[in-house]
Motif scaffolding. Structure first.
Motif, PDB file in Angstrom:
ATOM      1  N   GLU A  43       0.829  -1.208   0.000  1.00 43.14           N
ATOM      2  CA  GLU A  43       0.000   0.000   0.000  1.00 43.14           C
ATOM      3  C   GLU A  43       0.864   1.259   0.000  1.00 43.14           C
ATOM      4  O   GLU A  43       0.568   2.217  -0.728  1.00 43.14           O
ATOM      5  CB  GLU A  43      -0.925   0.006   1.220  1.00 43.14           C
ATOM      6  CG  GLU A  43      -2.032  -1.015   1.140  1.00 43.14           C
ATOM      7  CD  GLU A  43      -2.829  -1.155   2.428  1.00 43.14           C
ATOM      8  OE1 GLU A  43      -3.865  -1.845   2.392  1.00 43.14           O
ATOM      9  OE2 GLU A  43      -2.435  -0.584   3.477  1.00 43.14           O
ATOM     10  N   LEU A  44       1.938   1.265   0.791  1.00 40.96           N
ATOM     11  CA  LEU A  44       2.828   2.433   0.817  1.00 40.96           C
ATOM     12  C   LEU A  44       3.513   2.620  -0.531  1.00 40.96           C
ATOM     13  O   LEU A  44       3.665   3.755  -1.000  1.00 40.96           O
ATOM     14  CB  LEU A  44       3.868   2.295   1.934  1.00 40.96           C
ATOM     15  CG  LEU A  44       3.344   2.428   3.354  1.00 40.96           C
ATOM     16  CD1 LEU A  44       4.435   2.103   4.358  1.00 40.96           C
ATOM     17  CD2 LEU A  44       2.776   3.824   3.612  1.00 40.96           C
ATOM     18  N   GLN A  45       3.911   1.527  -1.163  1.00 35.65           N
ATOM     19  CA  GLN A  45       4.542   1.616  -2.478  1.00 35.65           C
ATOM     20  C   GLN A  45       3.581   2.213  -3.496  1.00 35.65           C
ATOM     21  O   GLN A  45       3.987   2.993  -4.364  1.00 35.65           O
ATOM     22  CB  GLN A  45       5.024   0.238  -2.936  1.00 35.65           C
ATOM     23  CG  GLN A  45       6.216  -0.248  -2.146  1.00 35.65           C
ATOM     24  CD  GLN A  45       6.559  -1.698  -2.419  1.00 35.65           C
ATOM     25  OE1 GLN A  45       5.693  -2.512  -2.752  1.00 35.65           O
ATOM     26  NE2 GLN A  45       7.824  -2.047  -2.255  1.00 35.65           N
ATOM     27  N   GLU A  46       2.305   1.878  -3.377  1.00 39.10           N
ATOM     28  CA  GLU A  46       1.287   2.412  -4.288  1.00 39.10           C
ATOM     29  C   GLU A  46       0.964   3.873  -3.966  1.00 39.10           C
ATOM     30  O   GLU A  46       0.829   4.703  -4.852  1.00 39.10           O
ATOM     31  CB  GLU A  46       0.019   1.568  -4.204  1.00 39.10           C
ATOM     32  CG  GLU A  46      -1.044   1.983  -5.201  1.00 39.10           C
ATOM     33  CD  GLU A  46      -2.271   1.077  -5.140  1.00 39.10           C
ATOM     34  OE1 GLU A  46      -3.392   1.616  -5.206  1.00 39.10           O
ATOM     35  OE2 GLU A  46      -2.101  -0.153  -5.027  1.00 39.10           O
ATOM     36  N   GLU A  47       0.830   4.180  -2.675  1.00 38.36           N
ATOM     37  CA  GLU A  47       0.452   5.530  -2.244  1.00 38.36           C
ATOM     38  C   GLU A  47       1.591   6.543  -2.376  1.00 38.36           C
ATOM     39  O   GLU A  47       1.339   7.733  -2.591  1.00 38.36           O
ATOM     40  CB  GLU A  47       0.003   5.506  -0.779  1.00 38.36           C
ATOM     41  CG  GLU A  47      -1.268   4.724  -0.538  1.00 38.36           C
ATOM     42  CD  GLU A  47      -1.510   4.442   0.940  1.00 38.36           C
ATOM     43  OE1 GLU A  47      -0.964   5.166   1.803  1.00 38.36           O
ATOM     44  OE2 GLU A  47      -2.244   3.484   1.233  1.00 38.36           O
ATOM     45  N   LEU A  48       2.822   6.069  -2.231  1.00 38.00           N
ATOM     46  CA  LEU A  48       3.980   6.973  -2.217  1.00 38.00           C
ATOM     47  C   LEU A  48       5.043   6.513  -3.219  1.00 38.00           C
ATOM     48  O   LEU A  48       6.189   6.256  -2.844  1.00 38.00           O
ATOM     49  CB  LEU A  48       4.591   7.019  -0.811  1.00 38.00           C
ATOM     50  CG  LEU A  48       3.675   7.434   0.325  1.00 38.00           C
ATOM     51  CD1 LEU A  48       4.313   7.146   1.672  1.00 38.00           C
ATOM     52  CD2 LEU A  48       3.310   8.899   0.194  1.00 38.00           C
TER      53      LEU A  48
END
Length: 114
Positions: A43-48
């Motif tokens: 999720e962090l890789q997708e969001e940021l």
């Protein structure tokens, strides 16, 4: 001492894994003290995109240097990223306001942003 703290945190995470049946979060960051599940990391890789590694390392360094504990590392990273976006927005707005102000207000042009 940092390694001892990491071992303790890993053991706590493993105990949680046994109780809930979920995969234990893995350690990330320079000091391997930021714990994220596979789902949180994705999720962090997708969001940021392009920034997630920076925030993981930033949190890792802060935890290592301050000794501060966080209940949820993914939430902390999201909060820091949101705070940074607000600060950047303010700086951009301030910059464009200054360059577009009429010359009749020179006192406004001399205000500095810290």
């Amino acid at each position: 001492e940092i390694e001892k703290e990491i071992d303790i945190e890993l053991e706590i995470k493993r105990e949680g894994e046994i109780k809930t049946g979920q995969t234990a979060p893995a350690p990330f960051g320079r000091y391997e003290n930021v714990f994220l599940s596979e789902k949180e990391l994705a999720e962090l890789q997708e969001e940021l995109p392009g920034k997630w590694e920076y925030y993981i390392d930033r949190l890792s360094g802060y935890i290592a240097s301050s000794g501060k504990k966080y209940k949820n590392h993914a939430a902390t990273i999201r909060r820091w990223a949101a705070d940074d976006r607000v600060i950047l927005s303010i700086l951009v707005d301030t910059f464009f306001t200054r360059i577009s102000m009429p010359k009749q207000h020179p006192e406004i042009h001399s205000i500095s942003v810290v």
